[in-house]
Motif scaffolding. Structure first.
Motif, PDB file in Angstrom:
ATOM      1  N   ALA A  26      -4.675  30.271  -5.623  1.00 51.62           N
ATOM      2  CA  ALA A  26      -5.816  30.287  -4.704  1.00 51.62           C
ATOM      3  C   ALA A  26      -7.016  29.761  -5.487  1.00 51.62           C
ATOM      4  O   ALA A  26      -7.305  30.229  -6.583  1.00 51.62           O
ATOM      5  CB  ALA A  26      -6.084  31.699  -4.208  1.00 51.62           C
ATOM      6  N   VAL A  27      -7.695  28.755  -4.948  1.00 50.85           N
ATOM      7  CA  VAL A  27      -8.795  28.126  -5.684  1.00 50.85           C
ATOM      8  C   VAL A  27     -10.090  28.220  -4.890  1.00 50.85           C
ATOM      9  O   VAL A  27     -10.148  27.816  -3.736  1.00 50.85           O
ATOM     10  CB  VAL A  27      -8.495  26.630  -5.959  1.00 50.85           C
ATOM     11  CG1 VAL A  27      -9.561  26.055  -6.884  1.00 50.85           C
ATOM     12  CG2 VAL A  27      -7.119  26.455  -6.566  1.00 50.85           C
ATOM     13  N   ASP A  28     -11.121  28.760  -5.512  1.00 47.01           N
ATOM     14  CA  ASP A  28     -12.462  28.717  -4.944  1.00 47.01           C
ATOM     15  C   ASP A  28     -13.205  27.595  -5.641  1.00 47.01           C
ATOM     16  O   ASP A  28     -13.125  27.455  -6.869  1.00 47.01           O
ATOM     17  CB  ASP A  28     -13.208  30.032  -5.195  1.00 47.01           C
ATOM     18  CG  ASP A  28     -12.612  31.192  -4.407  1.00 47.01           C
ATOM     19  OD1 ASP A  28     -11.869  30.937  -3.445  1.00 47.01           O
ATOM     20  OD2 ASP A  28     -12.884  32.356  -4.769  1.00 47.01           O
ATOM     21  N   HIS A  29     -13.948  26.797  -4.867  1.00 42.22           N
ATOM     22  CA  HIS A  29     -14.665  25.668  -5.452  1.00 42.22           C
ATOM     23  C   HIS A  29     -16.165  25.812  -5.268  1.00 42.22           C
ATOM     24  O   HIS A  29     -16.632  26.113  -4.179  1.00 42.22           O
ATOM     25  CB  HIS A  29     -14.173  24.363  -4.798  1.00 42.22           C
ATOM     26  CG  HIS A  29     -14.969  23.176  -5.209  1.00 42.22           C
ATOM     27  ND1 HIS A  29     -15.431  22.242  -4.306  1.00 42.22           N
ATOM     28  CD2 HIS A  29     -15.410  22.776  -6.430  1.00 42.22           C
ATOM     29  CE1 HIS A  29     -16.119  21.320  -4.964  1.00 42.22           C
ATOM     30  NE2 HIS A  29     -16.121  21.615  -6.237  1.00 42.22           N
ATOM     31  N   VAL A  30     -16.914  25.608  -6.345  1.00 46.86           N
ATOM     32  CA  VAL A  30     -18.374  25.519  -6.265  1.00 46.86           C
ATOM     33  C   VAL A  30     -18.787  24.199  -6.908  1.00 46.86           C
ATOM     34  O   VAL A  30     -18.092  23.684  -7.791  1.00 46.86           O
ATOM     35  CB  VAL A  30     -19.077  26.695  -6.989  1.00 46.86           C
ATOM     36  CG1 VAL A  30     -18.869  27.998  -6.240  1.00 46.86           C
ATOM     37  CG2 VAL A  30     -18.585  26.835  -8.429  1.00 46.86           C
ATOM     38  N   ASP A  31     -19.915  23.626  -6.442  1.00 47.01           N
ATOM     39  CA  ASP A  31     -20.307  22.317  -6.970  1.00 47.01           C
ATOM     40  C   ASP A  31     -21.597  22.366  -7.779  1.00 47.01           C
ATOM     41  O   ASP A  31     -22.217  21.342  -8.036  1.00 47.01           O
ATOM     42  CB  ASP A  31     -20.399  21.287  -5.838  1.00 47.01           C
ATOM     43  CG  ASP A  31     -21.472  21.645  -4.827  1.00 47.01           C
ATOM     44  OD1 ASP A  31     -22.203  22.645  -5.040  1.00 47.01           O
ATOM     45  OD2 ASP A  31     -21.589  20.932  -3.816  1.00 47.01           O
ATOM     46  N   ASN A  32     -22.002  23.577  -8.169  1.00 45.97           N
ATOM     47  CA  ASN A  32     -23.171  23.679  -9.047  1.00 45.97           C
ATOM     48  C   ASN A  32     -23.079  24.955  -9.892  1.00 45.97           C
ATOM     49  O   ASN A  32     -22.316  25.870  -9.586  1.00 45.97           O
ATOM     50  CB  ASN A  32     -24.464  23.657  -8.232  1.00 45.97           C
ATOM     51  CG  ASN A  32     -24.634  24.901  -7.395  1.00 45.97           C
ATOM     52  OD1 ASN A  32     -25.028  25.943  -7.905  1.00 45.97           O
ATOM     53  ND2 ASN A  32     -24.297  24.822  -6.110  1.00 45.97           N
ATOM     54  N   GLY A  33     -23.871  24.971 -10.965  1.00 52.21           N
ATOM     55  CA  GLY A  33     -23.770  26.061 -11.922  1.00 52.21           C
ATOM     56  C   GLY A  33     -24.245  27.409 -11.406  1.00 52.21           C
ATOM     57  O   GLY A  33     -23.670  28.441 -11.739  1.00 52.21           O
ATOM     58  N   LEU A  34     -25.280  27.385 -10.572  1.00 55.81           N
ATOM     59  CA  LEU A  34     -25.798  28.664 -10.065  1.00 55.81           C
ATOM     60  C   LEU A  34     -24.764  29.365  -9.196  1.00 55.81           C
ATOM     61  O   LEU A  34     -24.548  30.572  -9.314  1.00 55.81           O
ATOM     62  CB  LEU A  34     -27.068  28.427  -9.228  1.00 55.81           C
ATOM     63  CG  LEU A  34     -28.411  28.511  -9.947  1.00 55.81           C
ATOM     64  CD1 LEU A  34     -29.535  28.475  -8.919  1.00 55.81           C
ATOM     65  CD2 LEU A  34     -28.523  29.760 -10.816  1.00 55.81           C
ATOM     66  N   ASP A  35     -24.122  28.585  -8.319  1.00 54.25           N
ATOM     67  CA  ASP A  35     -23.091  29.180  -7.462  1.00 54.25           C
ATOM     68  C   ASP A  35     -21.904  29.671  -8.298  1.00 54.25           C
ATOM     69  O   ASP A  35     -21.278  30.682  -7.971  1.00 54.25           O
ATOM     70  CB  ASP A  35     -22.603  28.170  -6.414  1.00 54.25           C
ATOM     71  CG  ASP A  35     -23.621  27.968  -5.294  1.00 54.25           C
ATOM     72  OD1 ASP A  35     -24.616  28.721  -5.258  1.00 54.25           O
ATOM     73  OD2 ASP A  35     -23.421  27.057  -4.473  1.00 54.25           O
TER      74      ASP A  35
END
Ligand code: CA
Length: 223
Positions: A26-35
């Motif tokens: 299961a993969v969660d993706h974020v596109d920035n460091g804060l998230d």
């Protein structure tokens, strides 16, 4: 395994997510460091794949904050080809391994297997009766032969094995099966359970249903 991927390049992120999901993670993706930092504070993961060049908060800072919280989550950093200094800083800041872009997906998968094998949070091999489940190789065996299970079936079996002797609710199964933004309905869970059951029953392993509450693995039958 539940993996957090912090990568701002949509194409790279997409490729990585596809490869990992195919292996049943299961993969969660974020596109920035804060998230990424927020997700790491709020959720429990087995691995972090961290691009160092992230907007809003650099990857190195995400890593430093994670280690400052005494979190020993395995971290694989992704760095640019000429980023020798980045790699050194990343490893110094507590990364476990690194990959240089561009990389081949099979190599990423091999690193993921190696890191999750090393992981201390969960045991690598789960056992139940004649059944063994290798969490990093993503293989289930019964009496030594490999069971032919899909990625989703493996993920389902994994959570049932992690909670042997306890009930697993449908909500927990949904959580375990999908990363953010993916829909898995209760009906779909029933279908997966049905298929998994058909493959496990010949081996003498039952998935018991407790109506309205959830599922659990049942002790292997005699005979
Ligand atoms: Ca980047």
């Amino acid at each position: 395994m539940r993996i957090l991927l912090a990568e701002d390049d949509a194409m790279i992120a997409d490729g990585i997510m596809r490869a990992l999901k195919k292996s049943g993670h299961a993969v969660d993706h974020v596109d920035n460091g804060l998230d990424a930092d927020t997700a790491l504070l709020g959720q429990c993961y087995d691995l972090l794949i961290l691009d160092l060049g992230l907007p809003r908060l650099p990857g190195i800072e995400v890593l430093r904050r994670l280690r400052a919280r005494k979190n020993s989550l395995p971290v694989l950093i992704l760095t640019a080809q000429d980023g020798v200094e980045d790699r050194v800083r990343g490893l110094d800041a507590g990364a476990d391994d690194y990959l240089t872009k561009p990389f081949a997906l099979p190599e990423l998968e091999a690193r993921v297997r190696a890191l999750t094998r090393r992981g201390t949070a969960h045991s690598k091999i789960l056992e139940f009766g004649c059944l063994t489940f290798d969490r990093s190789e993503r293989v289930a065996r019964c009496h030594g032969h490999v069971l032919d299970l899909s990625a989703r079936e493996l993920a389902l079996l994994e959570i049932l094995l992690l909670r042997v002797g306890r009930l697993v609710s449908k909500d927990q199964l949904v959580d375990h099966l999908c990363g953010w933004g993916e829909e898995v309905t209760n009906n779909a869970i029933e279908v997966y359970i049905h298929r998994l059951r058909k493959k496990l029953e010949p081996e003498g392993i039952r998935i018991a249903t407790v109506r309205g509450l959830g599922y659990c693995l049942d002790t292997p039958q005699e005979s």
